[in-house]
Motif scaffolding. Sequence first.
Motif, PDB file in Angstrom:
ATOM      1  N   ALA A   1       0.926  -1.391  -0.073  1.00 30.90           N
ATOM      2  CA  ALA A   1      -0.036   0.054   0.167  1.00 30.90           C
ATOM      3  C   ALA A   1       0.654   1.243  -0.042  1.00 30.90           C
ATOM      4  N   ALA A   2       2.097   1.193   0.530  1.00 30.59           N
ATOM      5  CA  ALA A   2       2.773   2.516   0.766  1.00 30.59           C
ATOM      6  C   ALA A   2       3.166   3.330  -0.021  1.00 30.59           C
ATOM      7  N   ALA A   3       3.068   4.643  -0.161  1.00 29.90           N
ATOM      8  CA  ALA A   3       3.452   5.624  -0.963  1.00 29.90           C
ATOM      9  C   ALA A   3       4.895   5.745  -1.376  1.00 29.90           C
ATOM     10  N   GLY A   4       5.740   5.299  -0.413  1.00 24.08           N
ATOM     11  CA  GLY A   4       7.234   5.294  -0.583  1.00 24.08           C
ATOM     12  C   GLY A   4       7.960   6.516  -0.565  1.00 24.08           C
ATOM     13  N   MET A   5       7.539   7.546   0.383  1.00 26.37           N
ATOM     14  CA  MET A   5       7.955   8.712   0.488  1.00 26.37           C
ATOM     15  C   MET A   5       9.205   8.293   1.479  1.00 26.37           C
ATOM     16  N   LEU A   6      10.529   8.940   1.215  1.00 31.11           N
ATOM     17  CA  LEU A   6      11.627   8.803   1.877  1.00 31.11           C
ATOM     18  C   LEU A   6      11.831  10.186   2.380  1.00 31.11           C
ATOM     19  N   ALA A   7      11.051  10.706   3.390  1.00 29.05           N
ATOM     20  CA  ALA A   7      10.776  12.162   3.598  1.00 29.05           C
ATOM     21  C   ALA A   7      11.123  12.480   5.153  1.00 29.05           C
TER      22      ALA A   7
ATOM     23  N   LEU B   1      16.725   8.873  12.881  1.00 32.82           N
ATOM     24  CA  LEU B   1      16.739   7.697  12.292  1.00 32.82           C
ATOM     25  C   LEU B   1      16.363   7.676  10.635  1.00 32.82           C
ATOM     26  N   GLY B   2      15.328   8.357  10.606  1.00 33.95           N
ATOM     27  CA  GLY B   2      15.074   8.518   9.001  1.00 33.95           C
ATOM     28  C   GLY B   2      16.137   9.405   8.207  1.00 33.95           C
ATOM     29  N   VAL B   3      16.718  10.399   8.751  1.00 35.01           N
ATOM     30  CA  VAL B   3      17.693  11.051   7.950  1.00 35.01           C
ATOM     31  C   VAL B   3      18.900   9.958   7.651  1.00 35.01           C
ATOM     32  N   ALA B   4      19.447   9.268   8.792  1.00 37.52           N
ATOM     33  CA  ALA B   4      20.245   8.354   8.658  1.00 37.52           C
ATOM     34  C   ALA B   4      20.011   7.385   7.761  1.00 37.52           C
ATOM     35  N   SER B   5      18.759   6.906   7.686  1.00 40.83           N
ATOM     36  CA  SER B   5      18.343   5.761   6.713  1.00 40.83           C
ATOM     37  C   SER B   5      18.358   6.389   5.217  1.00 40.83           C
ATOM     38  N   LEU B   6      17.792   7.618   5.161  1.00 40.97           N
ATOM     39  CA  LEU B   6      17.636   8.173   3.618  1.00 40.97           C
ATOM     40  C   LEU B   6      19.166   8.417   3.225  1.00 40.97           C
ATOM     41  N   ARG B   7      19.984   8.484   4.056  1.00 41.68           N
ATOM     42  CA  ARG B   7      21.493   8.805   3.654  1.00 41.68           C
ATOM     43  C   ARG B   7      22.060   7.514   2.808  1.00 41.68           C
TER      44      ARG B   7
ATOM     45  N   ALA C   1      11.958  20.896   1.130  1.00 45.20           N
ATOM     46  CA  ALA C   1      12.809  20.018   1.818  1.00 45.20           C
ATOM     47  C   ALA C   1      13.440  19.332   0.599  1.00 45.20           C
ATOM     48  N   ALA C   2      14.744  19.876   0.306  1.00 46.71           N
ATOM     49  CA  ALA C   2      15.238  19.590  -0.907  1.00 46.71           C
ATOM     50  C   ALA C   2      15.743  18.222  -1.134  1.00 46.71           C
ATOM     51  N   GLY C   3      16.153  17.714   0.281  1.00 48.28           N
ATOM     52  CA  GLY C   3      16.817  16.339   0.336  1.00 48.28           C
ATOM     53  C   GLY C   3      15.893  15.175   0.339  1.00 48.28           C
ATOM     54  N   ASP C   4      14.586  15.692   0.545  1.00 46.31           N
ATOM     55  CA  ASP C   4      13.703  14.376   0.712  1.00 46.31           C
ATOM     56  C   ASP C   4      13.658  13.790  -0.582  1.00 46.31           C
ATOM     57  N   SER C   5      13.290  12.488  -0.453  1.00 43.18           N
ATOM     58  CA  SER C   5      13.069  11.542  -1.956  1.00 43.18           C
ATOM     59  C   SER C   5      12.009  10.583  -1.975  1.00 43.18           C
ATOM     60  N   TRP C   6      11.906   9.659  -2.754  1.00 45.60           N
ATOM     61  CA  TRP C   6      10.780   8.883  -2.695  1.00 45.60           C
ATOM     62  C   TRP C   6      11.155   7.606  -3.746  1.00 45.60           C
ATOM     63  N   VAL C   7      10.458   6.459  -3.650  1.00 46.00           N
ATOM     64  CA  VAL C   7      10.856   5.287  -4.541  1.00 46.00           C
ATOM     65  C   VAL C   7       9.418   4.510  -4.645  1.00 46.00           C
ATOM     66  N   ASP C   8       9.427   3.755  -5.731  1.00 50.29           N
ATOM     67  CA  ASP C   8       8.164   3.018  -5.793  1.00 50.29           C
ATOM     68  C   ASP C   8       8.542   1.894  -4.752  1.00 50.29           C
ATOM     69  N   PRO C   9       7.597   1.577  -3.807  1.00 48.22           N
ATOM     70  CA  PRO C   9       7.757   0.301  -3.156  1.00 48.22           C
ATOM     71  C   PRO C   9       7.414  -1.027  -3.578  1.00 48.22           C
ATOM     72  N   ARG C  10       6.622  -0.813  -4.715  1.00 46.38           N
ATOM     73  CA  ARG C  10       6.309  -2.176  -5.178  1.00 46.38           C
ATOM     74  C   ARG C  10       7.449  -2.578  -6.301  1.00 46.38           C
ATOM     75  N   ARG C  11       8.257  -1.695  -6.734  1.00 50.43           N
ATOM     76  CA  ARG C  11       9.464  -2.135  -7.603  1.00 50.43           C
ATOM     77  C   ARG C  11      10.411  -2.476  -6.645  1.00 50.43           C
ATOM     78  N   VAL C  12      10.468  -1.939  -5.345  1.00 45.42           N
ATOM     79  CA  VAL C  12      11.516  -2.367  -4.733  1.00 45.42           C
ATOM     80  C   VAL C  12      11.275  -3.739  -4.138  1.00 45.42           C
TER      81      VAL C  12
END
Length: 371
Positions: free
Chosen positions: A39-45, A60-66, A146-157
């Motif tokens: 279901a997830a949107a996949g925001m890495l934000a 935690l989130g900032v460390a994982s995003l890196r 928030a220029a560094g925030d990212s996202w991904v398609d969780p289904r592709r992951v």
Amino acid sequence: MDVIVGGGVVGLSLAWRLAREGRPVTLVDPAPASGASHAAAGMLAPVSEVTYTEVPLLRLGVASLRRWPAFAAELAADAGLPGPEALDLRSEGTLDVAFAADDLAALDELAAYLERLELPVQRLTGRECRRLEPMLAPSVRGGLLAAGDSWVDPRRVTAALLAALDRRGVQLVRARAGELLRDGGQVTGVRLEPPGGDGRPAELRAERVILAAGAWSAGLAEVPVRPVKGQIMRLRSPQPLLTRCVRGTVHGTPVYLVPRGDGELVVGATQEEMGFDTRVTAGGLYELLRDARELVPGVTELEVSEVVAGLRPGTPDNLPLIGPSGTPGLALATGHHRGGVLLAPLTADILLGEEGELAAMCSPGRFRDIS
Ligand code: FAD
């Protein structure tokens, strides 16, 4: 051998990283990648999702995003994909917009707060927001990028993780873990359900069982994890409506829009304490669309391609439970609530042995009575 119970983004990432290290691992799940990760949107934000009371989660989130770019590159290579772009990993940032004077004041406060945490964001006028995203409503009066925030398609992951596991010869047992096997005070494996189906064994013995069953984790062990329902919809447009994630608070409720490379626009998400209910309701969808239309009026023209509800694994303090459980033979990788996709790389690193402050924040030992 490690037996991982649960093949969502957390369990699959973990199985892949363990296998990459040459560690023997078996994954048990009757329907991998079908839970919250589907279901997830996949925001890495981590930055745009911050709340004032959740600084540990932010860290935690900032460390994982890196760690995401390297994680995605290695995963793509292992899955036989051309590159991390095949996972739709994008990093154009998140634009948090506001309409009313008090919302703008809240954005100013948030910008100052993030600056103090050394996470600078850019404060924009309404016109500057629309220059970045021309489809935004004319009533948007300002924003925060928030220029560094990212996202991904969780289904592709998750599809890539399954392919990578297959290529590495990891055993995937498509069965439910009915219960943990215990010998004295020690967890020694899992009993499978239905037992012996398709010629498989009735139980699996393990040196370590890693519980990664998301919202269902409390069915197998005493862990403070509960389901938090999220309804989300996927729209389709011939041309992408947005170039980056857009979020805002409408009628006191947060709403976000996540664009995918293929023209899909994900609109999410409700947060409901409804137990294991996964019905999609008219009210939930109405609120999502109503609020999304305030941000980007053009959404009402788009085709609805999917509506779905998922169950986030929530914990009492919104932080995940990662590491040894206190019961010999049982480790936890659960309770990732709103951020399991974001936190997947960090989770795997901790279970591979990373120590330090981040691991300590996630330690199950902060709760009593886990067994
Ligand atoms: P799940 O993906 O739920 O996987 C659990 C797995 O365990 C399932 O495959 C299930 O079949 C299996 N299982 C259950 N019981 C058993 C058993 N007894 N035996 C064997 N297997 C079992 N996170 C982000 O980082 N960014 C986002 O933008 C984001 N958006 C979200 C939007 C919505 C609407 C929702 C619902 C969640 C969102 N999340 C987001 C949160 C994220 O989806 C979760 O934190 C993450 O998916 C949790 O992953 P998991 O692997 O722990 O659980």
